[in-house]
Design an enzyme around this catalytic site. Structure first.
Site, mmCIF file in Angstrom:
data_model
loop_
_atom_site.group_PDB
_atom_site.id
_atom_site.type_symbol
_atom_site.label_atom_id
_atom_site.label_comp_id
_atom_site.label_asym_id
_atom_site.label_seq_id
_atom_site.Cartn_x
_atom_site.Cartn_y
_atom_site.Cartn_z
ATOM 1 C CD GLU A 163 39.073 42.441 36.954
ATOM 2 O OE1 GLU A 163 38.675 42.046 38.053
ATOM 3 O OE2 GLU A 163 38.342 43.022 36.123
ATOM 4 C CB CYS B 108 34.970 45.016 34.602
ATOM 5 S SG CYS B 108 35.070 44.175 36.150
#
Ligand SMILES: Cc1cc2nc3c(=O)[nH]c(=O)nc-3n(C[C@H](O)[C@H](O)[C@H](O)COP(=O)(O)OP(=O)(O)OC[C@H]3O[C@@H](n4cnc5c(N)ncnc54)[C@H](O)[C@@H]3O)c2cc1C
Length: 1003
Positions: free
Chosen positions: A762, A796
């Site tokens: 990720e 993020c």
């Protein structure tokens, strides 16, 4: 003014047990038969008057009769009303109208009412709908419309209808116009309380504008009122504290007290000069304590002595209403002054339920059954009436039964008044005035432009259009009057029926699979104070015991994890699940400890730390619940008789988990617990910036029952991570971090001989948000500042690139910049801090270099000031082209790009070109636009009309496409299987000589 003389702050349990309250309320609700009969008689007469009313101007009742909110038409109308008048450009307005009209069947809608208002809107919408057929594509429709020259006509007609509706609920666009309309034309003119419409301040300029508007209005109202009669027979003004301060929130308490109290005193003095009624509106439950602090401090100001007009609104749907009355009465008593108290039921019920669920509170601050609200209203009314004359009660309701009950309880007609909203309850109060001319009532009269009005109007209509609302039921002739006369106590029946059966407690939101993590309401002083004290008690200086592992130690950890695999993978799924659930419980018990660590080591603010601990807890419980399902008995596969086929998942071996510093607890534990639940052993390598948190998390898992042979911690930097990944014996890698490192891991894995092992990565993103002209600027300002600047932009999911439609860009950017200016940077341990430091000096230097570059090439809209230390202040830069942002900038720096409405396609192409696909925000009321964007863009997490951070485990599984990661999504149902391998076991059950099961089946 002296704040020292302020009384003790208000304190009452925030969300107490409904049943205990119901017991008291039910016991106190008994009236004599004669009283009940009188209430019946009065209420019935009022309801009949409401139903008989066929006011040619219509009203909310007519609106609801025509377009019930449960119909598509009703909802479409509401959304249209809410947004249309703020859309400046024709193209978006047309698109929006087309989109809304496609939602309902306006063409076949025949008006039942003769009401002018309803006819007008039905006509406009009916006409529009005939031009734009539902189901047609926007492009096709707009094209044909242009040919027929229909669009301007549609637009004009629909806008006109909305204006008409607006003018019904707003007394005037300016205070002067409103006063003119309110000018007494009869012997006993109604009293007024004027309200300046608006959405609450987000910027200092907004707050100043509202202050000026209130001050001007007080002056105008006062002058118009002249010297005629004394209070309470004087007009008034209603003020919202959230309009007067850009950060009217519990965590900003010290600032609010020092800045807002003087403003409120100033306005109150002006109102006193004209002997007006000055009411502070009631807002959301989390602001109640703060509001009361502000009110108490202002009210105590000596300059307000000798004036009886100061007051506030109290919401009966709040469980604390009765305590608030006691508190306010105490204030008035202590200062030997009189006060005016408006009793309402409350306007934010759905918001309160949602907030409590989101924050994982122990209970709701409001009742969950309407009858409880009604019961409490009556109890509070009784209390207020008994406090006359120190308290002048003002009963704000459009409910005939509530009115009749209050009348009965009051027994005489003096020392109180009723209140209604302008445009509502007209028939009821007309009848009441006719029957009891000595009774006084006041009209709450919104003043403001139609743009501001519509949000207010929609809230009112939604509230009153709800099935449970009295106005909606009274408007529905199929509801028998006897039904409307049912007493709240009879509806509740017994105390144990006080809670709504379909509204679970926040803790049970995900029941029966798992418990929701517990959160905290910062608006509850006692809870916040306890948490802050608990954290302070845990705060110990970071010790220097963490030592990075050597390559040999890393090697040994992998070997040990390999050795531990057989035993751990041989445990049952329920054993592993229970272990994770124990870990969740330990985390919950040690919340303060982990928050302290997150603050000291990760630089996380209180809000972020609480969310992160909750996320970690949710991961443990979610993977436990998923794991039980997936790794339990396996799945029987269909097949021929005489054999059994079982498919099951099992662990792969030793998994390497490499996690980042930005969620040092939640992502770390999320990776590790998923791998463990799937039956793997784990070698965990946390970020070198946050080793302590990882060490404590591993110790906690060991304590919860994860064997030390199954979970190994290897501290160190990227080199150690690389060594682990390169180890020939590992069975898989789960990684969260930069795209570059993910690529390097992928290459290392690919270069190895031996089994090909999976990589679950990720990574980051250049996350965008698209804001069109139908969006509400205040909501955009909230969501953009949260998405771009919260956690100092170090998520993020954070917003990096904001696309704003040209037509509204100036106003939007100005409001966002103004809101950013109000954020407080500082020590993350201080609850008043909104933005903490960035992770380290290296990160700061990189961000500062980017800022310096942007200052040269882009237009600077906002450049905040950072305190000394590793702080980077929020910045807003406008780019001429989205392509100028080529990489993820991991900090509080927002890049804005304007786009023309017709060039949305180019915006989407620019987002695609970045190659990333993690999060995306859309602010638009046009469903077609939203659908098109969602269908086109390959983005993992899309958020519509809200902020775009803070994905919740099991609710918004998290992870992206393209350069943003491999998937599957963390916290989602497809995550665990990726940590596992599959095995089938086929048994020939007929091998022993025959197929007993088949033979036993008989004929
Ligand atoms: C003059 C005036 C001033 C006002 N000022 C304020 C203010 O300052 N702050 C504010 O918040 N509101 C304010 N209101 C709005 C007011 O709260 C609503 O108009 C009012 O709740 C409608 O009450 P009712 O008695 O007319 O209707 P009813 O239909 O009898 O009651 C509606 C009430 O029931 C509540 N309810 C609905 N379902 C449930 C449920 N399942 N569980 C519990 N409760 C439920 C609703 O939230 C609403 O409060 C004001 C209203 C007036 C008339």
């Amino acid at each position: 003014m002296s704040l020292d003389s302020s009384p003790a702050p208000f304190s009452a349990p925030y969300a107490p047990d409904d049943v205990a309250i119901a017991e008291k309320l039910l016991a106190a609700s008994k009236l004599s038969e004669a009283q009940e009969a009188r209430i019946d008689r009065v209420a019935r007469r009022l309801i009949e008057a409401i139903r008989a009313n066929d006011d040619p101007l219509g009203g909310v009742e007519d609106m609801l009769r025509e377009f019930a909110l449960s119909t598509k038409e009703g909802l479409a109308l509401m959304v249209l009303a809410e947004a249309l008048l703020r859309v400046p450009d024709a193209r978006t307005a047309d698109q929006f109208i087309e989109d809304r009209l496609a939602q309902g069947d306006f063409v076949h809608h025949e008006t039942k009412s003769t009401a002018f208002l309803v006819n007008a809107s039905a006509w406009a919408l009916g006409m529009s709908a005939r031009v734009i057929q539902p189901g047609e594509t926007p492009q096709g429709t707009i094209g044909r419309l242009t040919k027929r020259l229909g669009a301007p006509a549609v637009r004009a007609a629909t806008r006109q209808a909305m204006r008409l509706m607006g003018s019904h609920f707003v007394l005037g666009e300016t205070i002067e116009a409103a006063l003119e309309r309110a000018r007494p034309r009869q012997a006993h003119p109604p009293r007024y309380s004027f309200d300046m419409l608006g959405e609450g301040a987000r910027t200092a300029d907004d707050a100043q504008r509202y202050f000026d508007a209130y001050a001007r209005a007080i002056e105008a109202i006062g002058r118009a009122a002249g010297e005629s009669s004394p209070l309470p027979d004087r007009p008034g003004i209603s003020v919202k504290l959230s309009a007067l301060h850009p950060r009217f929130e519990a965590v900003s308490h010290p600032r609010v007290m020092s800045e807002l109290v003087p403003l409120l005193v100033d306005l109150a003095r002006r109102a006193k000069a004209f002997d007006l009624n000055f009411t502070v509106d009631a807002e959301e439950a989390d602001r109640l304590e703060l509001s009361l602090d502000v009110i108490a401090a202002a009210f105590a100001d000596a300059s307000l002595a000798g004036w009886d007009g100061f007051g506030l609104a109290i919401q009966a749907y709040q469980k604390r209403a009765s305590d608030v009355i006691d508190y306010v009465d105490g204030l008035a008593r202590k200062l030997d002054r009189r006060m005016m108290l408006r009793l309402v039921k409350g306007a934010y019920w759905d918001t309160e339920i949602k907030r409590a669920q989101e924050r994982g509170l122990d209970g709701y601050p409001v009742f969950t059954r309407k009858a409880m609200t009604d019961l409490n209203y009556v109890a509070c009314a009784q209390k207020l009436l008994a406090l006359r004359p120190r308290i002048f009660p003002q009963f704000a309701t459009h409910n005939a039964l509530t009115v009749a009950t209050v009348l009965e309880l009051a027994s005489d007609s003096g020392g109180y008044e009723f209140q209604r909203l302008h445009g509502m309850g007209e028939a009821l109060y007309a009848q009441l005035s006719e029957d009891r001319s000595e009774l006084a009532y006041r009209t709450y009269a919104p003043v403001g432009s139609h743009r501001d009005l519509l949000a207010y109007l929609v809230r009112r209509l939604l509230e009153n259009g709800a099935n449970s609302s009295f106005v909606a039921q009274a408007a529905d002739n199929t509801v028998a009057i006897d039904t409307l006369l049912r007493r709240p106590a009879d509806i509740i029946g017994a105390a144990n029926r006080a809670c709504h059966p379909d509204i679970p407690l926040p803790a049970d939101l995900y029941a029966p699979l798992r418990k929701n993590s517990r959160g905290i309401e910062f608006g509850e002083r006692a809870a916040l104070g306890k948490l802050v004290a608990d954290i302070a008690a845990e705060r110990a200086p970071a010790n220097g015991t963490i030592v990075a592992a050597t390559p040999a130690q890393a090697e040994a950890a992998v070997a040990a994890a390999r050795a531990g695999f057989r035993s751990w993978s041989g445990t049952t799924a329920s054993h592993r699940a229970e272990t994770l659930e124990r870990a969740a419980t330990l985390l919950e018990q040690r919340k303060a400890h982990f928050i302290a660590l997150l603050q000291s080591e990760g630089g996380k603010t209180l809000d972020d730390s609480v969310s992160e601990v909750r996320e970690a807890i949710d991961f443990c419980r979610y993977y436990a619940a998923q794991g039980r399902k997936l790794f339990g008995d396996g799945e029987e596969m269909p097949g021929p008789t005489g054999e059994s086929n079982l498919l099951r998942l099992r662990g792969r071996g030793a998994f390497v988990a490499i996690s980042p510093w930005n969620f040092p607890l939640a992502i770390f534990l999320g990776q590790v617990t998923a791998a463990l639940m799937a039956g793997n052993t784990v070698v965990a390598k946390p970020a070198e910036q946050t080793p302590l948190i990882a060490a404590e998390a591993v110790a906690l898992l060991h304590e919860a029952g994860v064997p030390t042979s199954a979970l190994h911690l290897v501290q160190g930097d990227g080199k150690i991570g690389a060594a682990l990944v390169a180890h020939p014996a590992i069975a898989g890698v789960v990684f969260t971090g930069s795209t570059g490192v993910a690529r390097a891991i992928n290459r290392t894995l690919a270069a190895k001989d031996g089994p090909i092992v999976p990589l679950i990565a990720e990574t980051g993103g250049i996350n965008a948000m698209i804001v069109d002209a139908t969006a509400l600027p205040e909501q955009v300002a909230d969501d953009v500042t949260t998405s771009a600047f919260r956690s100092a932009g170090q998520r993020c999911s954070a917003l990096r690139l904001l696309f704003v439609q040209d037509d509204v860009a100036d106003r939007m950017i100005e409001m966002i910049a103004g809101a950013a200016r109000e954020l407080k940077l500082g020590d993350p341990a201080d609850p008043t801090t909104h933005v903490g430091p960035v992770i380290d000096a290296e990160a700061k230097a990189k961000l500062e270099a980017h800022i310096a570059f942007m200052k040269k090439v882009a237009r600077t809209h906002f450049a905040g000031q950072a305190p000394a230390g590793n702080f980077v202040a929020p910045h807003i830069f406008e780019l001429s082209d989205a392509g100028e942002l080529t990489e993820e900038v991991f900090g509080p720096i927002l890049h804005v790009v304007r786009y023309r409405a017709e060039a949305l396609d180019a915006v989407l192409a620019a987002i695609e070109r970045s190659g990333y696909g993690l999060t995306l925000g859309i602010h638009s009321r046009i469903e077609d636009t939203v659908d098109d964007v969602v269908a086109r863009l390959q983005v993992g997490n899309i958020y519509v009309n809200r902020n775009m951070i803070g994905a919740v485990v099991g609710v918004q599984p998290f992870g992206g496409f393209g350069l943003s990661g491999t998937g599957p999504k963390a916290g989602g149902p497809h995550y665990l299987p990726c940590f596992a391998t599959e095995q089938t076991v086929t048994v020939n059950t007929a091998a022993a000589g025959g197929n007993a099961a088949l033979l036993a089946g008989g004929e």
